[in-house]
Scaffold this motif. Structure first.
Motif, mmCIF file in Angstrom:
data_model
loop_
_atom_site.group_PDB
_atom_site.id
_atom_site.type_symbol
_atom_site.label_atom_id
_atom_site.label_comp_id
_atom_site.label_asym_id
_atom_site.label_seq_id
_atom_site.Cartn_x
_atom_site.Cartn_y
_atom_site.Cartn_z
ATOM 1 N N MET A 61 0.804 -1.092 0.066
ATOM 2 C CA MET A 61 0.026 -0.085 0.133
ATOM 3 C C MET A 61 1.015 1.213 0.027
ATOM 4 O O MET A 61 1.954 1.155 0.792
ATOM 5 C CB MET A 61 -0.900 -0.004 1.372
ATOM 6 N N VAL A 62 0.395 2.069 -0.542
ATOM 7 C CA VAL A 62 1.124 3.442 -0.897
ATOM 8 C C VAL A 62 0.241 4.531 0.009
ATOM 9 O O VAL A 62 -0.799 4.775 -0.262
ATOM 10 C CB VAL A 62 1.344 3.955 -2.420
ATOM 11 N N TYR A 63 1.143 5.294 0.843
ATOM 12 C CA TYR A 63 0.412 6.326 1.812
ATOM 13 C C TYR A 63 0.948 7.519 1.648
ATOM 14 O O TYR A 63 2.437 7.780 1.317
ATOM 15 C CB TYR A 63 0.213 5.964 3.036
ATOM 16 N N PRO A 64 0.211 8.797 1.994
ATOM 17 C CA PRO A 64 1.035 10.170 1.857
ATOM 18 C C PRO A 64 1.867 10.349 3.211
ATOM 19 O O PRO A 64 1.187 9.941 4.084
ATOM 20 C CB PRO A 64 -0.230 11.250 1.647
ATOM 21 N N ALA A 65 2.947 11.119 2.940
ATOM 22 C CA ALA A 65 3.543 11.259 4.083
ATOM 23 C C ALA A 65 2.992 12.292 5.062
ATOM 24 O O ALA A 65 2.921 12.538 6.226
ATOM 25 C CB ALA A 65 5.002 11.884 4.133
ATOM 26 N N SER A 66 2.080 13.284 4.252
ATOM 27 C CA SER A 66 1.391 14.276 4.764
ATOM 28 C C SER A 66 0.046 14.289 3.954
ATOM 29 O O SER A 66 0.062 14.378 2.747
ATOM 30 C CB SER A 66 2.075 15.637 4.581
ATOM 31 N N VAL A 67 -1.250 14.606 4.760
ATOM 32 C CA VAL A 67 -2.432 14.821 4.149
ATOM 33 C C VAL A 67 -3.192 15.964 4.971
ATOM 34 O O VAL A 67 -2.963 16.041 6.121
ATOM 35 C CB VAL A 67 -3.201 13.525 4.073
ATOM 36 N N PHE A 68 -3.664 16.782 4.144
ATOM 37 C CA PHE A 68 -4.755 17.851 4.776
ATOM 38 C C PHE A 68 -6.048 17.537 4.440
ATOM 39 O O PHE A 68 -6.417 17.394 2.877
ATOM 40 C CB PHE A 68 -4.135 19.185 4.188
ATOM 41 N N ILE A 69 -6.958 17.529 5.225
ATOM 42 C CA ILE A 69 -8.396 17.106 4.846
ATOM 43 C C ILE A 69 -9.189 18.271 5.509
ATOM 44 O O ILE A 69 -9.193 18.612 6.523
ATOM 45 C CB ILE A 69 -8.658 15.737 5.878
#
Lengths: 254, 254
Positions: B1-9
């Protein structure tokens, strides 16, 4: 061919709107062509048309008050017959790019004219369209009974969007016209009980101020577009309601 | 699985936004989960989460100034790494019916939050997304590089619209979400050169204040939706850019 006895066209002082006015006036059975313009006094080409069946009505679709005033005038013109056809044509194309200036006001203006104006005009004129529809009989649907036709655009197609904001900055216009397609589809379903057809048309790439933007010359003349559109409108029936078509009544994917 | 190091929601104080915050915090490789809320002080559930990777940022997507302020804060949080993922989730559903009251203000408010807010936030955050993308290499695209994900809706589909305004008055919401799909498609094309994925998701019929409107209980829990969404987001690559999917990454027709 099936034509409306009365048709009201917004943004009719120039471009495709004016072309549609001329086209409907070619049809002897059309009794009232009502041309909406923001500034009737400046609508020189409209004023030069010498046809008693033509009425020019002031309407600014950004203003609910102006829409209501237009309604009152048109109610007097069409009387107990009601209005057969509302043709929402007025629209603007302000340049807007993903990779350009950030300006909520430009997006807002475009959506307000193209989408909200179309929605409010359509809702306001429902009583006159229902009146016209009530004179029809049985399962007949069409522009000779009652119809809302929205001038959409090829650029409304999300499926066929291949050039994004493009050279002209179509972002605001694209989102507004996709919204118009959803508005039309939603209204089509909501107005089934009234037997009012609602359809969306792309007029083609037409030689208007808008079509010739960016120094190019568009592919077809206003007359070619308007003539094809009116022919296709004359074929509209129940199964077209909610649909999105090119000027030859060929389905465009949303 | 590939995830963001940073996410803004955005709109992360409740509903699906809050569920997405919780879901991303389950992933050990996620360094920064930035939760946007209009009123951080009242965001009790967010404030109760005891995870140092969570930052709560005030943002009102109706205000360009507020968006700019949020940008400055987030720039400080993510630093030279940039922002991998912008998740436009904030939205409203004000009831509006074709056959109901005529109210331009309601339509305007819905479009302003759902469409214009999403557009302005996306444009404003482009420098941080581009920064993150610049650290990626070669032809790899995905949320671990740079992505804009818009929470759309099944109701955005013009093609699959079968109930019009329906029982809840979905007209304003429908047109706004169809516009979001076109916005995302347009931006996807415009941002190809930056290798930024742009994708639209329907979260399903979820047990939130919005999902449970009209006294019904929605089909799935927030956790079920958020978990499926994050899994699908982890699979996003170049060929998904501009697309419109259900939570299991199945294409929905526009």
């Amino acid at each position: 061919m099936v034509y409306p006895a009365s048709v009201f066209i917004t943004g009719a002082n120039r471009g495709i709107g004016l072309g549609l006015v001329r086209e409907f006036l070619k049809v002897p059975t059309v009794k009232h062509v009502i041309a909406g313009a923001r500034n009737p006094d400046n609508a020189e080409e409209l004023n030069a048309i010498g046809d008693k069946r033509l009425n020019i009505v002031k309407i600014d679709i950004e203003s609910d008050e102006s829409i209501k005033n237009a309604y009152k005038q048109i109610e007097t013109i069409v009387g107990e017959s009601g209005l057969n056809m509302l043709l929402n044509n007025a629209a603007i194309l302000p340049p807007y790019f993903t990779n350009g200036a950030i300006c909520r006001e430009t997006l807002m203006k475009c959506v307000n004219v193209n989408v909200l104006g179309t929605a409010i005009v359509s809702q306001t004129f429902l009583p006159l369209l229902r009146k016209a529809s009530s004179h029809g009989s049985g399962d007949h649907w069409g522009v000779d009974r009652a119809a809302i036709v929205n001038i959409s655009s090829f650029w409304a197609s999300i499926e066929q969007n291949e050039d994004g904001s493009g050279d002209l900055g179509s972002l605001a216009y694209r989102i507004s016209k996709s919204a118009v397609n959803q508005l039309g589809k939603t209204m089509a379903i909501d107005l089934k009980g009234d037997k009012i057809v609602v359809a969306q048309f792309c007029p083609g790439w037409v030689q208007t101020d808008m079509g010739n933007m960016g120094g190019r010359t568009a592919a077809i003349t206003v007359e070619e577009s308007a003539s094809a559109l009116v022919k296709s409108m004359s074929k509209l029936t129940k199964e077209h309601s909610g649909g999105y078509f090119d000027r030859h009544l060929k389905v465009i994917p949303y």
